[in-house]
Design a protein around this motif. Structure first.
Motif, PDB file in Angstrom:
ATOM      1  N   GLY A  48      32.178 -33.877 -56.113  1.00 39.15           N
ATOM      2  CA  GLY A  48      33.539 -34.598 -56.261  1.00 39.15           C
ATOM      3  C   GLY A  48      33.419 -35.784 -55.576  1.00 39.15           C
ATOM      4  O   GLY A  48      32.829 -35.990 -54.901  1.00 39.15           O
ATOM      5  N   GLU A  49      34.456 -36.689 -56.440  1.00 41.11           N
ATOM      6  CA  GLU A  49      34.764 -37.964 -55.745  1.00 41.11           C
ATOM      7  C   GLU A  49      35.344 -37.701 -54.250  1.00 41.11           C
ATOM      8  O   GLU A  49      36.253 -37.256 -54.044  1.00 41.11           O
ATOM      9  CB  GLU A  49      35.515 -38.760 -56.713  1.00 41.11           C
ATOM     10  CG  GLU A  49      35.722 -40.129 -56.463  1.00 41.11           C
ATOM     11  CD  GLU A  49      36.632 -40.875 -57.295  1.00 41.11           C
ATOM     12  OE1 GLU A  49      36.896 -42.140 -57.157  1.00 41.11           O
ATOM     13  OE2 GLU A  49      37.107 -40.259 -58.256  1.00 41.11           O
ATOM     14  N   VAL A  50      34.791 -38.655 -53.561  1.00 37.34           N
ATOM     15  CA  VAL A  50      35.455 -38.717 -51.915  1.00 37.34           C
ATOM     16  C   VAL A  50      36.372 -40.019 -52.168  1.00 37.34           C
ATOM     17  O   VAL A  50      35.968 -40.941 -52.145  1.00 37.34           O
ATOM     18  CB  VAL A  50      34.141 -38.892 -51.016  1.00 37.34           C
ATOM     19  CG1 VAL A  50      34.974 -38.945 -49.654  1.00 37.34           C
ATOM     20  CG2 VAL A  50      33.338 -37.779 -51.003  1.00 37.34           C
ATOM     21  N   LEU A  51      37.639 -39.386 -51.990  1.00 36.45           N
ATOM     22  CA  LEU A  51      38.773 -40.526 -51.730  1.00 36.45           C
ATOM     23  C   LEU A  51      38.979 -41.022 -50.546  1.00 36.45           C
ATOM     24  O   LEU A  51      40.118 -41.944 -50.266  1.00 36.45           O
ATOM     25  CB  LEU A  51      40.014 -39.855 -52.350  1.00 36.45           C
ATOM     26  CG  LEU A  51      39.893 -39.429 -54.040  1.00 36.45           C
ATOM     27  CD1 LEU A  51      41.097 -38.903 -54.659  1.00 36.45           C
ATOM     28  CD2 LEU A  51      39.531 -40.575 -54.957  1.00 36.45           C
ATOM     29  N   ALA A  56      33.222 -41.389 -46.892  1.00 35.31           N
ATOM     30  CA  ALA A  56      32.273 -41.550 -48.175  1.00 35.31           C
ATOM     31  C   ALA A  56      30.981 -41.132 -47.839  1.00 35.31           C
ATOM     32  O   ALA A  56      30.347 -40.978 -49.123  1.00 35.31           O
ATOM     33  CB  ALA A  56      32.398 -43.294 -48.314  1.00 35.31           C
ATOM     34  N   HIS A  57      30.303 -41.153 -46.791  1.00 34.77           N
ATOM     35  CA  HIS A  57      28.956 -40.961 -46.404  1.00 34.77           C
ATOM     36  C   HIS A  57      28.664 -39.240 -47.168  1.00 34.77           C
ATOM     37  O   HIS A  57      27.603 -38.893 -47.251  1.00 34.77           O
ATOM     38  CB  HIS A  57      28.750 -40.860 -44.981  1.00 34.77           C
ATOM     39  CG  HIS A  57      29.515 -40.118 -44.102  1.00 34.77           C
ATOM     40  ND1 HIS A  57      30.750 -40.685 -43.845  1.00 34.77           N
ATOM     41  CD2 HIS A  57      29.316 -38.925 -43.702  1.00 34.77           C
ATOM     42  CE1 HIS A  57      31.296 -39.536 -43.060  1.00 34.77           C
ATOM     43  NE2 HIS A  57      30.293 -38.492 -42.656  1.00 34.77           N
ATOM     44  N   LEU A  58      29.679 -38.566 -47.201  1.00 43.44           N
ATOM     45  CA  LEU A  58      29.713 -37.024 -47.615  1.00 43.44           C
ATOM     46  C   LEU A  58      29.272 -37.068 -49.042  1.00 43.44           C
ATOM     47  O   LEU A  58      28.971 -35.759 -49.522  1.00 43.44           O
ATOM     48  CB  LEU A  58      30.867 -36.329 -47.183  1.00 43.44           C
ATOM     49  CG  LEU A  58      31.186 -36.224 -45.745  1.00 43.44           C
ATOM     50  CD1 LEU A  58      32.557 -35.466 -45.868  1.00 43.44           C
ATOM     51  CD2 LEU A  58      30.368 -35.536 -45.012  1.00 43.44           C
ATOM     52  N   SER A  98      28.394 -28.973 -60.906  1.00 37.69           N
ATOM     53  CA  SER A  98      27.441 -29.534 -62.042  1.00 37.69           C
ATOM     54  C   SER A  98      27.576 -30.876 -62.122  1.00 37.69           C
ATOM     55  O   SER A  98      26.965 -31.593 -62.816  1.00 37.69           O
ATOM     56  CB  SER A  98      27.885 -28.599 -63.424  1.00 37.69           C
ATOM     57  OG  SER A  98      27.354 -27.314 -63.093  1.00 37.69           O
ATOM     58  N   GLY A  99      28.835 -31.471 -61.763  1.00 36.97           N
ATOM     59  CA  GLY A  99      29.203 -32.932 -61.915  1.00 36.97           C
ATOM     60  C   GLY A  99      29.755 -33.088 -63.420  1.00 36.97           C
ATOM     61  O   GLY A  99      29.922 -32.262 -63.998  1.00 36.97           O
ATOM     62  N   GLN A 257      39.923 -35.116 -51.867  1.00 38.00           N
ATOM     63  CA  GLN A 257      39.894 -35.157 -53.324  1.00 38.00           C
ATOM     64  C   GLN A 257      41.213 -35.347 -53.782  1.00 38.00           C
ATOM     65  O   GLN A 257      41.364 -35.997 -55.027  1.00 38.00           O
ATOM     66  CB  GLN A 257      39.833 -33.825 -53.784  1.00 38.00           C
ATOM     67  CG  GLN A 257      38.613 -33.092 -53.480  1.00 38.00           C
ATOM     68  CD  GLN A 257      37.482 -33.721 -53.967  1.00 38.00           C
ATOM     69  OE1 GLN A 257      37.075 -34.067 -55.094  1.00 38.00           O
ATOM     70  NE2 GLN A 257      36.703 -34.385 -53.059  1.00 38.00           N
ATOM     71  N   VAL A 258      42.259 -35.594 -52.943  1.00 40.75           N
ATOM     72  CA  VAL A 258      43.700 -36.112 -53.131  1.00 40.75           C
ATOM     73  C   VAL A 258      44.095 -37.081 -52.433  1.00 40.75           C
ATOM     74  O   VAL A 258      44.255 -37.074 -51.334  1.00 40.75           O
ATOM     75  CB  VAL A 258      44.662 -34.802 -53.207  1.00 40.75           C
ATOM     76  CG1 VAL A 258      46.071 -35.093 -53.547  1.00 40.75           C
ATOM     77  CG2 VAL A 258      44.213 -33.699 -53.899  1.00 40.75           C
TER      78      VAL A 258
END
Length: 303
Positions: A48-51, A56-58, A98-99, A257-258
Motif C-alpha cells: 500500500g501507499e503510505v500517506l 514513509a520508511h515503512l 500483490s501490488g 492509508q487514509v
C-alpha cells in the motif's frame, strides 16, 4: 464464541481498510444486533501507499514493515466496529499483497513486477482451503465479498472474489477434504456494490459545489467506471445511519492509508450521508422482502 442470535456473517476482504470503506457500517450494525461477524483479510497490504510522511520508511520499496503497521491499524478499526473475530487468511503473512498499477481507462491492473508469494498468483485451491476451514468452523449463513472484477480491478480483490466463491462451493461439498471440518452450505452470498443512481446524484452535488477534482473525469450524466453498479442489479441496501459514525472512526484508524483531511472526511462528498448506505448484489439464495426503495433491508432476511 457466543452471540445474541444464531446468525453469522463472514466477510472476505483483500487488505486492511477495505472492510471499513465498503462494509464498515454493515459490520457495526450486525454486531449491535448480536450477529456473529467474522472478517477474513487475505493480505496485510504490504504494498500500500503510505500517506503519512513520518512513516514513509515503512513502504515496501524502502525499509518495509507496512504490513505489520497495518495489522495494528486493523486491530484498532475492529475494536471500533466491535468485531471480535478477525483473521488473516492462513495466518498473518501467509499471502503477500500483490501490488497494482493503473490502466489508462481508470481501473487497477496487475503491476509489471509482482512480489514472491503474491496473493494474485497463489494456487487457488491452496488459498481456498484456508477459507474452507473458516467456513466450516464459523458456519455462516451470509457471505460478503467482491464481484468478479474486485470492484475496481485490483488483482488482490479479484483473487479474494475467486477464493471466496470457490471456497463456498468446496466447503459445502460433503466429500471434499473431510479433514477440514463438517461441510457447510452458505445460504446467501452477496457481492459489494456501489449504486449508480447514488453515484450520479453525488457527482452532481460535487460538481455543483465547484469540486472538479474529486472523482476527476467522472460526470453526473457521463460514462461511469466498472466499480459502479446499475441499480437493477442491486438487491440490498443496508441502512447504516446508526453506525456510520463508527464506520468513519474505524476508517480513521487506517491512518497510513487514509488522509485525515482527504475526501473521506472533508469536501462535498464527505460525511454520514455519503458513507452510511452500503449496497449489495445477491448472487446466491433467495431475496427477502424489499423495502420502499425496492431493496432488501436485511442481509439475513428470508432465512
Amino acid at each position: 464464541m457466543r452471540f445474541m442470535t444464531d446468525h453469522r456473517m463472514l466477510l472476505v476482504h483483500a487488505h486492511p481498510d477495505d472492510e471499513s470503506i465498503g462494509t464498515g457500517a454493515t459490520m457495526a450494525r450486525y454486531v449491535d444486533e448480536g450477529v456473529g461477524v467474522t472478517l477474513v483479510t487475505c493480505t496485510a497490504g504490504e504494498m500500500g501507499e503510505v500517506l503519512v510522511p513520518d512513516l514513509a520508511h515503512l513502504a515496501y520499496e524502502k525499509e518495509g514493515g507496512l504490513g505489520e503497521r497495518r495489522r495494528g491499524e486493523l486491530d484498532e478499526a475492529m475494536r471500533v466496529l466491535g468485531v471480535t473475530d478477525h483473521r488473516f487468511l492462513g495466518g498473518f503473512g501467509r499471502f503477500h499483497d500483490s501490488g497494482m498499477a493503473w490502466h489508462e481507462d481508470g481501473h487497477a491492473i496487475p503491476a509489471e513486477s509482482i512480489p514472491d508469494n503474491a496473493f494474485w498468483t497463489t494456487d487457488l485451491i491452496e488459498a481456498a482451503d484456508e477459507l474452507v476451514k473458516v467456513i466450516r468452523e464459523v458456519r455462516p449463513q451470509v457471505l460478503v465479498t467482491y464481484d468478479q472484477f474486485g470492484g475496481y480491478g485490483h488483482p488482490d480483490h479479484i483473487q479474494a472474489h475467486r477464493v471466496a466463491m470457490y471456497a463456498a462451493q468446496l466447503g459445502a461439498a460433503p466429500s471434499y477434504r473431510v479433514d477440514l471440518g463438517e461441510p457447510h452450505d452458505i445460504t446467501k452470498i452477496y457481492w459489494t456494490a456501489m449504486s449508480e443512481s447514488r453515484m450520479r446524484e453525488s457527482l452532481r452535488k460535487l460538481r455543483e459545489s465547484g469540486d472538479t477534482e474529486t472523482f476527476k473525469g467522472m460526470e453526473p450524466d457521463g460514462k461511469l467506471p466498472p466499480f459502479v453498479t446499475p441499480d437493477e442489479l442491486i438487491s440490498a441496501r443496508v441502512d447504516g445511519s446508526a453506525t456510520v459514525g463508527r464506520k468513519m472512526d474505524a476508517l480513521r484508524k487506517h491512518a497510513t492509508q487514509v488522509e485525515q483531511d482527504g475526501h473521506f472526511f472533508s469536501g462535498a462528498e464527505s460525511g454520514h450521508s455519503w458513507w452510511s448506505d452500503e449496497y449489495y448484489r445477491l448472487v446466491k439464495g433467495t431475496a427477502g422482502p424489499a423495502g420502499s426503495d425496492g431493496f432488501e433491508e436485511d442481509l439475513f432476511a428470508g432465512l
